[in-house]
Design a protein around this motif. Structure first.
Motif, PDB file in Angstrom:
ATOM      1  N   GLY A 364      -0.106   1.744  -1.196  1.00 35.96           N
ATOM      2  CA  GLY A 364       1.088   1.356  -1.930  1.00 35.96           C
ATOM      3  C   GLY A 364       1.752   2.496  -2.672  1.00 35.96           C
ATOM      4  N   GLU A 365       0.953   3.468  -3.066  1.00 36.26           N
ATOM      5  CA  GLU A 365       1.467   4.611  -3.803  1.00 36.26           C
ATOM      6  C   GLU A 365       0.551   5.785  -3.512  1.00 36.26           C
ATOM      7  OE1 GLU A 365       4.319   4.894  -6.823  1.00 36.26           O
ATOM      8  OE2 GLU A 365       2.603   4.374  -8.075  1.00 36.26           O
ATOM      9  N   PRO A 366       1.005   6.986  -3.788  1.00 43.84           N
ATOM     10  CA  PRO A 366       0.114   8.127  -3.581  1.00 43.84           C
ATOM     11  C   PRO A 366      -1.180   7.959  -4.379  1.00 43.84           C
ATOM     12  CG  PRO A 366       2.340   8.880  -4.029  1.00 43.84           C
ATOM     13  CD  PRO A 366       2.330   7.396  -4.261  1.00 43.84           C
ATOM     14  N   LEU A 367      -2.291   8.257  -3.729  1.00 41.67           N
ATOM     15  CA  LEU A 367      -3.589   8.209  -4.400  1.00 41.67           C
ATOM     16  C   LEU A 367      -3.927   9.641  -4.791  1.00 41.67           C
ATOM     17  CD1 LEU A 367      -6.216   6.784  -5.236  1.00 41.67           C
ATOM     18  CD2 LEU A 367      -7.053   7.158  -2.912  1.00 41.67           C
ATOM     19  N   ASP A 368      -3.807   9.947  -6.084  1.00 43.41           N
ATOM     20  CA  ASP A 368      -4.090  11.318  -6.496  1.00 43.41           C
ATOM     21  C   ASP A 368      -5.584  11.574  -6.411  1.00 43.41           C
ATOM     22  OD1 ASP A 368      -5.189  11.040  -9.552  1.00 43.41           O
ATOM     23  OD2 ASP A 368      -3.754   9.473  -9.031  1.00 43.41           O
ATOM     24  N   ILE A 384     -10.850   4.532   0.948  1.00 36.60           N
ATOM     25  CA  ILE A 384      -9.931   4.917   2.021  1.00 36.60           C
ATOM     26  C   ILE A 384      -8.490   4.655   1.611  1.00 36.60           C
ATOM     27  CG2 ILE A 384      -9.254   4.527   4.417  1.00 36.60           C
ATOM     28  CD1 ILE A 384     -12.141   3.843   5.055  1.00 36.60           C
ATOM     29  N   ASP A 385      -7.760   5.753   1.517  1.00 44.26           N
ATOM     30  CA  ASP A 385      -6.333   5.687   1.239  1.00 44.26           C
ATOM     31  C   ASP A 385      -5.647   5.272   2.537  1.00 44.26           C
ATOM     32  OD1 ASP A 385      -3.733   6.187   0.453  1.00 44.26           O
ATOM     33  OD2 ASP A 385      -4.005   8.335   0.113  1.00 44.26           O
ATOM     34  N   ASN A 386      -4.754   4.314   2.489  1.00 44.18           N
ATOM     35  CA  ASN A 386      -3.991   3.999   3.701  1.00 44.18           C
ATOM     36  C   ASN A 386      -2.529   3.849   3.343  1.00 44.18           C
ATOM     37  OD1 ASN A 386      -4.230   0.452   4.085  1.00 44.18           O
ATOM     38  ND2 ASN A 386      -5.287   1.585   2.506  1.00 44.18           N
ATOM     39  N   TYR A 387      -1.713   4.297   4.279  1.00 40.31           N
ATOM     40  CA  TYR A 387      -0.276   4.389   4.037  1.00 40.31           C
ATOM     41  C   TYR A 387       0.462   3.419   4.933  1.00 40.31           C
ATOM     42  CZ  TYR A 387       4.434   6.155   4.931  1.00 40.31           C
ATOM     43  OH  TYR A 387       5.782   6.247   5.128  1.00 40.31           O
ATOM     44  N   TRP A 388       1.319   2.610   4.347  1.00 37.68           N
ATOM     45  CA  TRP A 388       2.204   1.765   5.146  1.00 37.68           C
ATOM     46  C   TRP A 388       3.374   1.307   4.319  1.00 37.68           C
ATOM     47  CZ3 TRP A 388       0.957  -3.931   4.881  1.00 37.68           C
ATOM     48  CH2 TRP A 388      -0.213  -4.225   4.180  1.00 37.68           C
ATOM     49  N   GLN A 389       4.178   0.468   4.901  1.00 35.68           N
ATOM     50  CA  GLN A 389       5.399   0.001   4.255  1.00 35.68           C
ATOM     51  C   GLN A 389       5.542  -1.494   4.511  1.00 35.68           C
ATOM     52  OE1 GLN A 389       8.174   2.548   6.540  1.00 35.68           O
ATOM     53  NE2 GLN A 389       8.325   3.828   4.728  1.00 35.68           N
ATOM     54  N   THR A 390       6.294  -2.149   3.652  1.00 37.64           N
ATOM     55  CA  THR A 390       6.591  -3.558   3.894  1.00 37.64           C
ATOM     56  C   THR A 390       7.124  -3.715   5.325  1.00 37.64           C
ATOM     57  OG1 THR A 390       7.182  -3.775   1.580  1.00 37.64           O
ATOM     58  CG2 THR A 390       7.919  -5.534   3.050  1.00 37.64           C
ATOM     59  N   PRO A 395      -1.088  -0.966   8.314  1.00 39.80           N
ATOM     60  CA  PRO A 395      -1.143   0.480   8.107  1.00 39.80           C
ATOM     61  C   PRO A 395      -0.570   1.332   9.234  1.00 39.80           C
ATOM     62  CG  PRO A 395      -3.170  -0.509   7.368  1.00 39.80           C
ATOM     63  CD  PRO A 395      -2.399  -1.596   8.067  1.00 39.80           C
ATOM     64  N   VAL A 396       0.012   2.442   8.816  1.00 44.22           N
ATOM     65  CA  VAL A 396       0.550   3.456   9.715  1.00 44.22           C
ATOM     66  C   VAL A 396      -0.430   4.628   9.777  1.00 44.22           C
ATOM     67  CG1 VAL A 396       2.463   5.087  10.020  1.00 44.22           C
ATOM     68  CG2 VAL A 396       2.909   2.783   9.117  1.00 44.22           C
ATOM     69  N   LEU A 397      -0.952   4.968   8.605  1.00 38.81           N
ATOM     70  CA  LEU A 397      -1.964   6.025   8.485  1.00 38.81           C
ATOM     71  C   LEU A 397      -3.168   5.423   7.781  1.00 38.81           C
ATOM     72  CD1 LEU A 397       0.264   8.893   7.058  1.00 38.81           C
ATOM     73  CD2 LEU A 397      -0.809   8.915   9.315  1.00 38.81           C
ATOM     74  N   GLY A 414      -5.126   9.839   5.851  1.00 38.75           N
ATOM     75  CA  GLY A 414      -5.873   9.890   7.100  1.00 38.75           C
ATOM     76  C   GLY A 414      -5.053  10.114   8.351  1.00 38.75           C
ATOM     77  N   LEU A 415      -5.394   9.374   9.387  1.00 36.26           N
ATOM     78  CA  LEU A 415      -4.942   9.653  10.748  1.00 36.26           C
ATOM     79  C   LEU A 415      -4.002   8.559  11.247  1.00 36.26           C
ATOM     80  CD1 LEU A 415      -8.569  10.509  11.867  1.00 36.26           C
ATOM     81  CD2 LEU A 415      -6.698  12.174  11.609  1.00 36.26           C
TER      82      LEU A 415
END
Ligand code: ATP
Ligand code: MG
Length: 629
Positions: A364-368, A384-390, A395-397, A414-415
Motif C-alpha cells: 500500500g505504501e513504501p516499506l522503509d 514480504i513487501d508487495n506492490y500493487w494498485q487498486t 500484486p504486481v511485484l 521483489g520480483l
C-alpha cells in the motif's frame, strides 16, 4: 517449481499459462477463447466462459469443508465476534441474496455497500455476486459527500448500510451520513437497507425508502437463490482508488479473470491453501479487503479473518493474539499500521504463540527499511513487501513463496508477478532503462486477468489515465522504479512526487528512506516546495516515536534527519526545513497526502480533501508552517 520458469511461461505463452490457471476455479461453461485482444488496450479473458464469484467462494466448498471456519469477523470495538463456517456462510449469503431479489435487484444492477468490517459486509458482497449485481463498496465512515459522488457514479438500485461504525470506542452513526448523501445525490437509490448493529437503534427512517435487513431476512429464512452464471467479462464490482493524487477513479473488475487471478495469487504469492487461515487487517472498502479479506481466501477454501478495530486496542498485542487464536498462516497489513505498532513496546510482538504464522505481507505504501527490519526482528517471520494498485486488484511485484523461496531484499517489493510484463522505462524516451537507472514502471498490455477492465462508464478516462503517457501503448503505473541486476524492483514514489533541486531529480521516497533511518522517527513525508534559487527544495514533515519528546529532543531529531540525508544522498538532497508534528495527513486508507502537504507548504489550497482521514492532522501542519521549524 522455479519462479523463473513459472514467470517465463506466463509471459511467453500467456494463453497456455492462464488456461492452466483457469482450471483452479469452477466454470459453469468453459471459455471458448482464453484471450481476445482485438481492441487494444482493452482485453477480454476467458471469453464465453461462464462462472460466478459467489459459487466459487462458497458453494463449491460445501462438499469438502462445510463445517470449516470460512469467516471470522472480530470486532474489538463492539466486543463481538462472528464465526461462520462455509455452511453458515452459504445460508446467510442465500438469505441476503433473497432479500436483494425481493427488492428487484438483479443482474447488472449496482448496489452500494457502506459498512465497516463486519461479517454482513462480506455477506452482502457475496450475495450481490451470487445474483450478478455489481457491488460498489464505499469505505464506511467516508463523509456524505464522498458517498454521494459514488452513488451518482454508480446509480445504484440499492444502498446497504450499517446503522453505525465504531472507532476507538466511539460510535459513528452512518445513517445521518446516508441520509445526507441521498439528499445530495442526483441519483439516490430507491431503497436503503439498514443492517442494524444496535449501535444507533433510534436512527431516523424514511418511510418507503428505508428497510430493515433483519426483518426482511426473517421473511426469507432458509431461502436458496440460484446462482446467476455470468459471462467472464461481465462486471463484478466497482471500487474507487484511494484519491492520493486526485479524484478517485472507478475501477471496474470482471468475473472470470478476477476469480482466476485470486485463485493463483492465494497459493503462489500468499502460500495459503484450503483449510489454512489468512488474516488481512485491511478494511473491506479497499482493494486489499476485496481481494484478500473476501474473494481470495474464500475462493481458495481458506479461512479469512476480518478485523474491526485499532491495532492497539485493547492492547498492541491484539493482532498477534488473533494469529495465535486462529492459527493464521499468512498475515497481510500495511506499512502504516506497522509504524503505529512501532511506537509501542516491542514486547507485544513476542507475547503470543506465532508458530502457525509463516509470513507477514505488507502493501500500500513504501516499506522503509527501518520499519521492515523492526517488524522482521520483532516477530521473527518472513516479511514480504508487495506492490500493487487498486487498478490491478492483486500484486504486481512480490515474492512468491508458494512457488519458490527467494531472498528478501529490504526496500524492494521483489520480483514481477507471473502474468505481468513489466518494464522500467525512461520518462521522456519511453526506452527501457538499464538496471540501476530510474524510470517509470509500465506494464505491457494486455493486462493480465484480475486487473481492471476499464473505468466505470468512462473508457476515455481509462485510456487517458493509464495508456496515454508514452508513444507506445503501455499501461503506466505512474510510479518511479528502479530495477537491479537480479530483477528486484524498487519503487521510488509517484511520478508526480519528484523533487527537482537545481536540476537534480530526486524521488521523495529516497529522501524519506534516509530520514526514517533515524531511530527517533516514526513516520515521514518529504515534499518539494518551490524555491526561487533552486527551483524546488525538499521539506520534511515527520512524527517521532516518542510523542512526548521535548523541544531539545525535537531539535536534535531534526538535525539528525538533515545529517542522515546528507550522508546517504548528499547535500543536494538536504531538507531545507524539518517540521515535527504529531500526525501526518493521510487518506482513509492510510496513505500520505503529499499533494496536500505540498500545496499548504506553498501557501496554496490543499485540493480535494474528500478522502482525508483526520482533519486535525492538516490543522497541525498549518500550525507548524505558521510557527516555522
Ligand atoms: P489515486 O490513484 O486515486 O491517486 P492511490 O494511488 O493511493 O490513489 P491505491 O490504488 O490505493 O490508490 O494505491 C496504489 C499506489 O500505492 C501505488 O501506485 C503506489 O504508489 C503505492 N504503493 C502500493 N504498494 C506499494 C509498495 N509496496 N511500495 C511502494 N508503493 C506502494
Ligand atoms: Mg493510484
Amino acid at each position: 517449481m522455479r519462479y523463473e520458469e513459472f514467470y517465463r511461461r506466463s509471459v511467453d505463452d500467456p494463453e497456455a499459462f492462464w488456461a492452466e490457471q483457469a482450471r483452479a476455479i469452477h466454470w459453469h461453461r468453459q471459455p471458448d477463447r482464453i484471450l481476445d485482444y482485438s481492441n487494444p488496450p482493452f482485453r477480454k479473458w476467458f471469453v464465453g466462459g461462464e462462472t460466478n464469484l459467489c459459487y466459487n467462494a462458497v458453494d463449491r466448498h460445501l462438499e469438502a469443508r462445510a463445517d470449516q471456519l470460512a469467516l471470522a469477523a472480530v470486532s474489538t470495538e463492539t466486543g463481538q465476534t462472528r464465526e461462520l463456517s462455509f455452511r453458515d456462510l452459504y445460508r446467510e449469503v442465500n438469505e441476503f441474496a433473497a432479500v436483494l431479489k425481493s427488492l428487484a435487484v438483479g443482474r447488472g444492477d449496482r448496489v452500494v455497500i457502506y459498512m465497516p468490517n463486519m461479517a454482513e459486509a462480506a455477506v452482502a458482497m457475496l450475495a450481490c455476486a451470487r445474483i450478478g449485481a455489481i457491488h460498489s463498496v464505499v469505505f464506511g465512515g467516508f463523509a456524505a459527500h464522498n458517498l454521494a459522488l459514488r452513488i451518482d457514479d454508480a446509480e445504484p438500485k440499492l444502498l446497504i448500510a450499517a446503522d453505525a461504525g465504531m472507532r476507538g470506542g466511539k460510535v459513528l452513526p452512518y445513517k445521518p451520513l446516508v441520509d445526507a448523501a441521498c439528499a445530495e445525490a442526483n441519483a439516490p437509490p430507491p431503497h436503503v437497507l439498514i443492517v442494524g448493529r444496535g449501535l444507533d437503534p433510534d436512527h431516523a427512517r424514511v418511510e418507503g425508502r428505508d428497510l430493515d435487513y433483519r426483518e426482511l431476512r426473517e421473511r426469507h429464512a432458509g431461502a436458496e437463490v440460484e446462482v446467476e452464471w455470468l459471462e467472464s467479462n461481465e462486471p463484478s464490482y466497482l471500487l474507487y482508488t484511494s484519491g492520493t493524487t486526485g479524484k478517485p477513479k472507478g475501477v471496474q473488475r470482471d468475473v472470470g479473470g478476477y476469480a482466476v487471478a485470486m485463485a493463483m495469487s492465494m497459493w503462489a504469492i500468499y502460500d495459503v491453501r484450503a483449510g489454512q487461515a489468512m488474516f488481512s487487517t485491511s478494511d473491506v472498502g479497499w482493494a486489499v479487503g476485496h481481494s484478500y479479506n473476501v474473494y481470495g481466501p474464500l475462493i481458495a477454501g481458506a479461512t479469512s479473518i476480518l478485523y474491526e478495530g485499532l491495532p492497539t486496542s485493547p492492547d498492541p498485542g491484539v493482532w498477534w493474539r488473533l494469529c495465535e487464536q486462529y492459527r493464521v498462516r499468512t498475515m497481510f497489513s500495511s506499512p502504516t499500521a506497522i509504524r503505529v505498532l512501532k511506537k509501542q513496546d516491542p514486547a507485544w510482538l513476542a507475547k503470543y504463540d506465532l508458530s502457525a504464522l509463516q509470513y507477514l505481507f505488507l502493501a500500500g505504501e513504501p516499506l522503509d527499511a527501518s520499519t521492515a527490519h523492526w517488524i522482521t526482528d520483532g516477530i521473527g517471520k518472513t516479511v514480504i513487501d508487495n506492490y500493487w494498485q487498486t487498478e490491478t486488484g492483486w500484486p504486481v511485484l512480490a515474492l512468491m513463496p508458494g512457488v519458490e523461496t527467494k531472498p528478501v531484499k529490504f526496500g524492494s517489493p521483489g520480483l514481477p508477478v507471473p502474468g505481468y510484463r513489466l518494464r522500467v522505462v525512461d520518462e521522456a524516451s519511453g526506452e527501457e532503462a538499464a538496471p540501476g537507472h530510474k524510470g517509470v514502471l509500465v506494464i505491457d498490455p494486455p493486462l493480465p486477468p484480475g486487473c481492471m477492465t476499464t473505468v466505470w462508464r468512462d473508457d476515455q478516462r481509462f485510456l487517458a489515465s493509464y495508456f496515454s503517457h508514452f508513444r507506445e501503448l503501455v499501461y503506466s503505473s505512474l510510479d518511479w522504479a528502479i530495477r537491479d541486476e537480479d530483477g528486484y524492483t524498487f519503487i521510488l514514489g509517484r511520478t508526480d512526487d519528484v523533487i527537482n533541486v537545481a536540476g537534480h531529480r530526486l524521488g521523495t521516497r529516497e529522501i524519506e528512506e534516509a530520514v526514517s533511518s533515524c531511530g527517533a522517527v516514526a513516520e515521514v513525508a518529504v515534499i518539494g516546495v518551490a524555491d526561487e534559487v533552486k527551483g524546488q527544495v525538499p521539506v520534511v514533515f515527520a512524527t517521532l516515536r516518542d510523542p512526548q519528546a521535548d523541544a531539545a529532543a525535537r531539535d536534535r531529531a531534526a538535525s539528525d534527519m538533515k545529517r542522515a540525508v546528507d550522508g546517504s544522498l548528499g547535500a543536494v538532497a538536504r531538507p531545507a526545513r524539518v517540521y515535527i508534528v504529531n500526525a501526518l495527513p493521510k487518506t482513509r486508507s492510510g496513505k500520505l497526502l503529499r499533494r496536500s502537504l505540498q500545496a499548504l507548504s506553498q501557501g496554496q489550497d490543499p485540493g480535494d480533501l474528500s478522502t482525508l482521514d483526520d482533519p486535525n492532522a492538516l490543522e497541525e501542519v498549518r500550525r507548524a508552517l505558521a510557527g516555522g521549524s
